[in-house]
Scaffold this motif. Sequence first.
Motif, PDB file in Angstrom:
ATOM      1  N   TYR A   1       0.846  -1.186   0.000  1.00  8.50           N
ATOM      2  CA  TYR A   1       0.000   0.000   0.000  1.00  8.50           C
ATOM      3  C   TYR A   1       0.885   1.240   0.000  1.00  8.50           C
ATOM      4  O   TYR A   1       1.894   1.283   0.676  1.00  8.50           O
ATOM      5  CB  TYR A   1      -0.902   0.020   1.242  1.00  8.50           C
ATOM      6  CG  TYR A   1      -1.866  -1.138   1.286  1.00  8.50           C
ATOM      7  CD1 TYR A   1      -3.103  -1.044   0.667  1.00  8.50           C
ATOM      8  CD2 TYR A   1      -1.525  -2.320   1.925  1.00  8.50           C
ATOM      9  CE1 TYR A   1      -3.989  -2.110   0.694  1.00  8.50           C
ATOM     10  CE2 TYR A   1      -2.410  -3.394   1.956  1.00  8.50           C
ATOM     11  CZ  TYR A   1      -3.634  -3.275   1.336  1.00  8.50           C
ATOM     12  OH  TYR A   1      -4.505  -4.336   1.363  1.00  8.50           O
ATOM     13  N   ARG A   2       0.476   2.238  -0.763  1.00  9.09           N
ATOM     14  CA  ARG A   2       1.230   3.497  -0.798  1.00  9.09           C
ATOM     15  C   ARG A   2       0.586   4.452   0.207  1.00  9.09           C
ATOM     16  O   ARG A   2      -0.310   5.213  -0.136  1.00  9.09           O
ATOM     17  CB  ARG A   2       1.214   4.087  -2.193  1.00  9.09           C
ATOM     18  CG  ARG A   2       2.149   3.361  -3.137  1.00  9.09           C
ATOM     19  CD  ARG A   2       2.224   4.095  -4.450  1.00  9.09           C
ATOM     20  NE  ARG A   2       0.990   3.876  -5.206  1.00  9.09           N
ATOM     21  CZ  ARG A   2       0.913   3.105  -6.277  1.00  9.09           C
ATOM     22  NH1 ARG A   2       1.963   2.521  -6.744  1.00  9.09           N
ATOM     23  NH2 ARG A   2      -0.227   2.943  -6.898  1.00  9.09           N
ATOM     24  N   ILE A   3       1.082   4.383   1.421  1.00 10.29           N
ATOM     25  CA  ILE A   3       0.485   5.176   2.489  1.00 10.29           C
ATOM     26  C   ILE A   3       1.461   6.282   2.882  1.00 10.29           C
ATOM     27  O   ILE A   3       2.584   6.014   3.300  1.00 10.29           O
ATOM     28  CB  ILE A   3       0.138   4.291   3.704  1.00 10.29           C
ATOM     29  CG1 ILE A   3      -0.857   3.214   3.257  1.00 10.29           C
ATOM     30  CG2 ILE A   3      -0.418   5.118   4.840  1.00 10.29           C
ATOM     31  CD1 ILE A   3      -1.089   2.147   4.270  1.00 10.29           C
ATOM     32  N   ALA A   4       1.017   7.517   2.743  1.00 12.95           N
ATOM     33  CA  ALA A   4       1.858   8.665   3.069  1.00 12.95           C
ATOM     34  C   ALA A   4       1.268   9.474   4.214  1.00 12.95           C
ATOM     35  O   ALA A   4       1.814  10.489   4.603  1.00 12.95           O
ATOM     36  CB  ALA A   4       2.012   9.552   1.832  1.00 12.95           C
ATOM     37  N   TYR A   5       0.142   9.040   4.740  1.00 12.91           N
ATOM     38  CA  TYR A   5      -0.554   9.755   5.797  1.00 12.91           C
ATOM     39  C   TYR A   5      -1.132   8.717   6.755  1.00 12.91           C
ATOM     40  O   TYR A   5      -1.678   7.711   6.315  1.00 12.91           O
ATOM     41  CB  TYR A   5      -1.674  10.604   5.169  1.00 12.91           C
ATOM     42  CG  TYR A   5      -2.581  11.262   6.168  1.00 12.91           C
ATOM     43  CD1 TYR A   5      -2.205  12.433   6.803  1.00 12.91           C
ATOM     44  CD2 TYR A   5      -3.815  10.707   6.470  1.00 12.91           C
ATOM     45  CE1 TYR A   5      -3.029  13.042   7.721  1.00 12.91           C
ATOM     46  CE2 TYR A   5      -4.655  11.310   7.386  1.00 12.91           C
ATOM     47  CZ  TYR A   5      -4.258  12.476   8.014  1.00 12.91           C
ATOM     48  OH  TYR A   5      -5.074  13.077   8.917  1.00 12.91           O
TER      49      TYR A   5
ATOM     50  N   GLU B   1       0.252   6.524   8.491  1.00  8.83           N
ATOM     51  CA  GLU B   1       0.860   5.200   8.382  1.00  8.83           C
ATOM     52  C   GLU B   1       1.055   4.560   9.749  1.00  8.83           C
ATOM     53  O   GLU B   1       1.033   3.336   9.875  1.00  8.83           O
ATOM     54  CB  GLU B   1       2.177   5.254   7.601  1.00  8.83           C
ATOM     55  CG  GLU B   1       3.276   6.062   8.237  1.00  8.83           C
ATOM     56  CD  GLU B   1       3.200   7.562   7.988  1.00  8.83           C
ATOM     57  OE1 GLU B   1       4.116   8.252   8.460  1.00  8.83           O
ATOM     58  OE2 GLU B   1       2.255   8.044   7.358  1.00  8.83           O
TER      59      GLU B   1
ATOM     60  N   LYS C   1      -1.848  19.720   2.218  1.00  9.34           N
ATOM     61  CA  LYS C   1      -1.748  18.701   1.168  1.00  9.34           C
ATOM     62  C   LYS C   1      -3.025  18.749   0.345  1.00  9.34           C
ATOM     63  O   LYS C   1      -4.104  18.480   0.865  1.00  9.34           O
ATOM     64  CB  LYS C   1      -1.583  17.312   1.789  1.00  9.34           C
ATOM     65  CG  LYS C   1      -0.236  17.112   2.449  1.00  9.34           C
ATOM     66  CD  LYS C   1      -0.026  15.671   2.795  1.00  9.34           C
ATOM     67  CE  LYS C   1       0.041  14.942   1.520  1.00  9.34           C
ATOM     68  NZ  LYS C   1       0.430  13.672   1.346  1.00  9.34           N
TER      69      LYS C   1
ATOM     70  N   ASP D   1      -3.929  16.720  -1.928  1.00 11.54           N
ATOM     71  CA  ASP D   1      -4.448  15.385  -2.216  1.00 11.54           C
ATOM     72  C   ASP D   1      -4.657  14.556  -0.938  1.00 11.54           C
ATOM     73  O   ASP D   1      -4.558  13.339  -0.950  1.00 11.54           O
ATOM     74  CB  ASP D   1      -3.540  14.655  -3.191  1.00 11.54           C
ATOM     75  CG  ASP D   1      -2.110  14.549  -2.700  1.00 11.54           C
ATOM     76  OD1 ASP D   1      -1.776  15.135  -1.651  1.00 11.54           O
ATOM     77  OD2 ASP D   1      -1.324  13.868  -3.373  1.00 11.54           O
ATOM     78  N   ILE D   2      -4.990  15.216   0.162  1.00 11.80           N
ATOM     79  CA  ILE D   2      -5.144  14.535   1.448  1.00 11.80           C
ATOM     80  C   ILE D   2      -6.240  13.462   1.400  1.00 11.80           C
ATOM     81  O   ILE D   2      -6.120  12.420   2.039  1.00 11.80           O
ATOM     82  CB  ILE D   2      -5.407  15.547   2.597  1.00 11.80           C
ATOM     83  CG1 ILE D   2      -5.340  14.856   3.962  1.00 11.80           C
ATOM     84  CG2 ILE D   2      -6.758  16.226   2.433  1.00 11.80           C
ATOM     85  CD1 ILE D   2      -3.972  14.440   4.377  1.00 11.80           C
TER      86      ILE D   2
ATOM     87  N   ASP E   1      -4.849  10.235   0.238  1.00 12.77           N
ATOM     88  CA  ASP E   1      -4.080   9.597   1.315  1.00 12.77           C
ATOM     89  C   ASP E   1      -5.004   8.939   2.339  1.00 12.77           C
ATOM     90  O   ASP E   1      -4.761   7.821   2.780  1.00 12.77           O
ATOM     91  CB  ASP E   1      -3.178  10.614   2.010  1.00 12.77           C
ATOM     92  CG  ASP E   1      -2.034  11.094   1.137  1.00 12.77           C
ATOM     93  OD1 ASP E   1      -1.746  10.426   0.122  1.00 12.77           O
ATOM     94  OD2 ASP E   1      -1.433  12.123   1.470  1.00 12.77           O
TER      95      ASP E   1
ATOM     96  N   GLN F   1      -6.344   5.740   0.993  1.00 14.66           N
ATOM     97  CA  GLN F   1      -5.354   4.655   1.040  1.00 14.66           C
ATOM     98  C   GLN F   1      -5.307   4.009   2.425  1.00 14.66           C
ATOM     99  O   GLN F   1      -5.197   2.789   2.552  1.00 14.66           O
ATOM    100  CB  GLN F   1      -3.969   5.173   0.651  1.00 14.66           C
ATOM    101  CG  GLN F   1      -3.776   5.348  -0.831  1.00 14.66           C
ATOM    102  CD  GLN F   1      -3.907   4.045  -1.570  1.00 14.66           C
ATOM    103  OE1 GLN F   1      -4.865   3.850  -2.317  1.00 14.66           O
ATOM    104  NE2 GLN F   1      -2.987   3.136  -1.394  1.00 14.66           N
ATOM    105  N   VAL F   2      -5.387   4.837   3.462  1.00 20.37           N
ATOM    106  CA  VAL F   2      -5.415   4.316   4.835  1.00 20.37           C
ATOM    107  C   VAL F   2      -6.660   3.457   5.025  1.00 20.37           C
ATOM    108  O   VAL F   2      -6.585   2.344   5.546  1.00 20.37           O
ATOM    109  CB  VAL F   2      -5.378   5.475   5.866  1.00 20.37           C
ATOM    110  CG1 VAL F   2      -5.670   4.969   7.277  1.00 20.37           C
ATOM    111  CG2 VAL F   2      -4.046   6.184   5.801  1.00 20.37           C
TER     112      VAL F   2
END
Length: 176
Positions: A99-103, A105, A142, A144-145, A148, A151-152
Motif C-alpha cells: 500500500y502506498r500510504i503517506a498519511y 501510516e 496537502k 491530495d489529502i 491519502d 489509502q489508509v
Amino acid sequence: MHQIGNDYVEKNMYSEMFNVCAETDLISCGLKREGKNGTQLVTDDFEQGRYEGENLRKLISNAIYDFATDKQQRLTPWLVNKIFRTDVMKEVAKECRHYRIAYAEDSVMLYWYLLKCKSLYICKDVYYTYRYREESAIHSRKDDILIDINQVYIALKDRFEIEDKNLHLIEQLQKW
C-alpha cells in the motif's frame, strides 16, 4: 532526556517499559504534546495493565472506535510511544509495503500489528515528548489529502475483512 529530531525521549523510557512488562508483544506509554497552545498529556484510554486473551479482544473491539462511549482512537495511534517485537513488526511492515500510504501510516501499522499480537501492556507513565511545529512537513497543506485518507481506509479495510473475528473492525473503521 534524549532529543530525537524535534522530539524528546526520557532517558529511562525503554528500561522502565521493559521492566514493567518485558514478555509482552506490545507496550504502550503516554506522551506529552507540546505546541503553541501549551502542553497536553495523552495516554491510552484503557486501564493500565496487561491485556491478553479475551481482555485483549475486548480492547481491540474498542480501540479504533468505542460505540458505547462515542470515543475514537482509544489506543494512541502513534508508533513513537510503543515498543514492538521485532519479528512481528517486520512481518507487518512486509505486508503493508503493498500500500502506498503517506498519511496516518502509524495507525495502519499499529492496527495491523495489534491483530497479530497476543499481549499488550498499557503504561500510563509519560516518556515521550512530541513537539508540534506548524512548519514541519507533516503539518503542511496537502491538496491530495483525501487520496491519502482513502489509502489508509483501503489498507485497514483489507486487513480487517480478513481478521475481523467478531471484533467489529469494519464498523469501527467506518465510524472513525
